[in-house]
Design a protein around this motif. Structure first.
Motif, PDB file in Angstrom:
ATOM      1  N   SER A 151      44.174  22.388  50.326  1.00 50.49           N
ATOM      2  CA  SER A 151      42.941  22.793  49.654  1.00 50.49           C
ATOM      3  C   SER A 151      42.363  21.600  48.915  1.00 50.49           C
ATOM      4  O   SER A 151      43.086  20.682  48.521  1.00 50.49           O
ATOM      5  CB  SER A 151      43.223  23.916  48.658  1.00 50.49           C
ATOM      6  OG  SER A 151      43.667  25.054  49.339  1.00 50.49           O
ATOM      7  N   TYR A 190      40.536  20.227  45.637  1.00 47.63           N
ATOM      8  CA  TYR A 190      40.283  20.465  44.214  1.00 47.63           C
ATOM      9  C   TYR A 190      39.511  19.273  43.668  1.00 47.63           C
ATOM     10  O   TYR A 190      39.437  18.225  44.296  1.00 47.63           O
ATOM     11  CB  TYR A 190      41.606  20.596  43.447  1.00 47.63           C
ATOM     12  CG  TYR A 190      42.413  21.806  43.833  1.00 47.63           C
ATOM     13  CD1 TYR A 190      42.349  22.966  43.073  1.00 47.63           C
ATOM     14  CD2 TYR A 190      43.241  21.792  44.949  1.00 47.63           C
ATOM     15  CE1 TYR A 190      43.088  24.092  43.423  1.00 47.63           C
ATOM     16  CE2 TYR A 190      43.981  22.909  45.308  1.00 47.63           C
ATOM     17  CZ  TYR A 190      43.903  24.048  44.541  1.00 47.63           C
ATOM     18  OH  TYR A 190      44.630  25.159  44.893  1.00 47.63           O
ATOM     19  N   GLU A 224      43.672  16.680  46.844  1.00 44.90           N
ATOM     20  CA  GLU A 224      44.128  17.602  47.882  1.00 44.90           C
ATOM     21  C   GLU A 224      45.490  18.142  47.472  1.00 44.90           C
ATOM     22  O   GLU A 224      46.359  17.389  47.044  1.00 44.90           O
ATOM     23  CB  GLU A 224      44.234  16.901  49.225  1.00 44.90           C
ATOM     24  CG  GLU A 224      42.897  16.497  49.794  1.00 44.90           C
ATOM     25  CD  GLU A 224      43.007  15.896  51.181  1.00 44.90           C
ATOM     26  OE1 GLU A 224      44.116  15.914  51.775  1.00 44.90           O
ATOM     27  OE2 GLU A 224      41.996  15.416  51.685  1.00 44.90           O
ATOM     28  N   ASP A 241      48.326  24.297  46.926  1.00 46.79           N
ATOM     29  CA  ASP A 241      47.938  25.487  46.170  1.00 46.79           C
ATOM     30  C   ASP A 241      47.681  25.078  44.726  1.00 46.79           C
ATOM     31  O   ASP A 241      47.770  23.898  44.373  1.00 46.79           O
ATOM     32  CB  ASP A 241      49.017  26.576  46.263  1.00 46.79           C
ATOM     33  CG  ASP A 241      50.396  26.089  45.837  1.00 46.79           C
ATOM     34  OD1 ASP A 241      50.491  25.167  44.995  1.00 46.79           O
ATOM     35  OD2 ASP A 241      51.392  26.636  46.330  1.00 46.79           O
ATOM     36  N   ASP A 242      47.372  26.068  43.863  1.00 45.55           N
ATOM     37  CA  ASP A 242      47.049  25.773  42.463  1.00 45.55           C
ATOM     38  C   ASP A 242      48.204  25.079  41.740  1.00 45.55           C
ATOM     39  O   ASP A 242      47.983  24.141  40.979  1.00 45.55           O
ATOM     40  CB  ASP A 242      46.684  27.047  41.701  1.00 45.55           C
ATOM     41  CG  ASP A 242      45.338  27.621  42.108  1.00 45.55           C
ATOM     42  OD1 ASP A 242      44.632  26.995  42.926  1.00 45.55           O
ATOM     43  OD2 ASP A 242      45.004  28.714  41.608  1.00 45.55           O
ATOM     44  N   ALA A 297      48.384  21.543  42.800  1.00 41.01           N
ATOM     45  CA  ALA A 297      47.242  20.830  42.218  1.00 41.01           C
ATOM     46  C   ALA A 297      47.480  20.524  40.736  1.00 41.01           C
ATOM     47  O   ALA A 297      47.187  19.422  40.271  1.00 41.01           O
ATOM     48  CB  ALA A 297      45.960  21.640  42.387  1.00 41.01           C
ATOM     49  N   TRP A 349      39.431  21.867  38.793  1.00 38.92           N
ATOM     50  CA  TRP A 349      38.578  22.919  39.350  1.00 38.92           C
ATOM     51  C   TRP A 349      38.858  23.126  40.835  1.00 38.92           C
ATOM     52  O   TRP A 349      39.130  22.167  41.568  1.00 38.92           O
ATOM     53  CB  TRP A 349      37.110  22.546  39.193  1.00 38.92           C
ATOM     54  CG  TRP A 349      36.614  22.608  37.785  1.00 38.92           C
ATOM     55  CD1 TRP A 349      36.782  21.674  36.804  1.00 38.92           C
ATOM     56  CD2 TRP A 349      35.865  23.661  37.205  1.00 38.92           C
ATOM     57  NE1 TRP A 349      36.187  22.092  35.645  1.00 38.92           N
ATOM     58  CE2 TRP A 349      35.606  23.305  35.861  1.00 38.92           C
ATOM     59  CE3 TRP A 349      35.375  24.871  37.680  1.00 38.92           C
ATOM     60  CZ2 TRP A 349      34.893  24.114  34.994  1.00 38.92           C
ATOM     61  CZ3 TRP A 349      34.654  25.682  36.819  1.00 38.92           C
ATOM     62  CH2 TRP A 349      34.421  25.307  35.498  1.00 38.92           C
ATOM     63  N   ASP A 350      38.745  24.375  41.261  1.00 36.40           N
ATOM     64  CA  ASP A 350      38.718  24.757  42.670  1.00 36.40           C
ATOM     65  C   ASP A 350      37.343  25.362  42.901  1.00 36.40           C
ATOM     66  O   ASP A 350      37.081  26.498  42.497  1.00 36.40           O
ATOM     67  CB  ASP A 350      39.820  25.768  42.963  1.00 36.40           C
ATOM     68  CG  ASP A 350      39.768  26.310  44.385  1.00 36.40           C
ATOM     69  OD1 ASP A 350      39.091  25.709  45.242  1.00 36.40           O
ATOM     70  OD2 ASP A 350      40.395  27.348  44.635  1.00 36.40           O
ATOM     71  N   ARG A 351      36.446  24.581  43.432  1.00 41.44           N
ATOM     72  CA  ARG A 351      35.027  24.937  43.579  1.00 41.44           C
ATOM     73  C   ARG A 351      34.458  25.315  42.218  1.00 41.44           C
ATOM     74  O   ARG A 351      34.374  24.476  41.351  1.00 41.44           O
ATOM     75  CB  ARG A 351      34.852  26.035  44.620  1.00 41.44           C
ATOM     76  CG  ARG A 351      35.259  25.612  46.016  1.00 41.44           C
ATOM     77  CD  ARG A 351      35.014  26.717  47.015  1.00 41.44           C
ATOM     78  NE  ARG A 351      35.645  26.420  48.272  1.00 41.44           N
ATOM     79  CZ  ARG A 351      36.877  26.836  48.593  1.00 41.44           C
ATOM     80  NH1 ARG A 351      37.576  27.573  47.755  1.00 41.44           N
ATOM     81  NH2 ARG A 351      37.384  26.523  49.761  1.00 41.44           N
ATOM     82  N   ILE A 375      40.701  25.883  36.914  1.00 43.05           N
ATOM     83  CA  ILE A 375      42.136  26.134  37.017  1.00 43.05           C
ATOM     84  C   ILE A 375      42.797  25.871  35.667  1.00 43.05           C
ATOM     85  O   ILE A 375      43.555  26.681  35.165  1.00 43.05           O
ATOM     86  CB  ILE A 375      42.792  25.233  38.084  1.00 43.05           C
ATOM     87  CG1 ILE A 375      42.117  25.388  39.440  1.00 43.05           C
ATOM     88  CG2 ILE A 375      44.293  25.484  38.167  1.00 43.05           C
ATOM     89  CD1 ILE A 375      42.225  26.753  40.047  1.00 43.05           C
TER      90      ILE A 375
END
Length: 68
Positions: free
Chosen positions: A7, A9, A27, A30-31, A34, A50-52, A56
Motif C-alpha cells: 500500500s 502511504y 510503501e 499494512d498500517d 507503515a 496518512w493513507d490517502r 493513521i
C-alpha cells in the motif's frame, strides 16, 4: 503465488507549529508496517502518517510552546 502489492502511504514532516514542511511516499504492507517504517522518519518536530485521506498517526514530539 504472487506477492501482494504494498500500500502507498504518505509521511508529512511537521514544523514547530505543526505545519507541513515536506512529504515523502512510504510503501508498506499494512498500517502496522507503515507505522514501524514511519518511526524512522521522526525528526525534531514530528510527522503525520496518512493513507490517502485517513490519518493513521501523528508521531514525535508534541508541539513546542514559544516560552520553552
Amino acid at each position: 503465488m504472487a506477492e501482494p502489492n504494498p500500500s502507498i502511504y504518505r509521511v508529512f514532516r511537521l514544523d514547530i507549529e505543526g505545519r507541513i514542511t515536506g512529504s515523502e511516499i512510504l510503501e508498506a504492507e499494512d498500517d502496522l508496517d507503515a507505522l514501524t517504517r514511519a518511526q524512522t522518519k521522526i525528526d525534531a518536530f514530528g510527522i503525520e502518517l496518512w493513507d490517502r485521506d485517513r490519518l493513521i498517526a501523528r508521531l514525535g514530539p508534541e508541539k513546542l510552546s514559544a516560552t520553552q
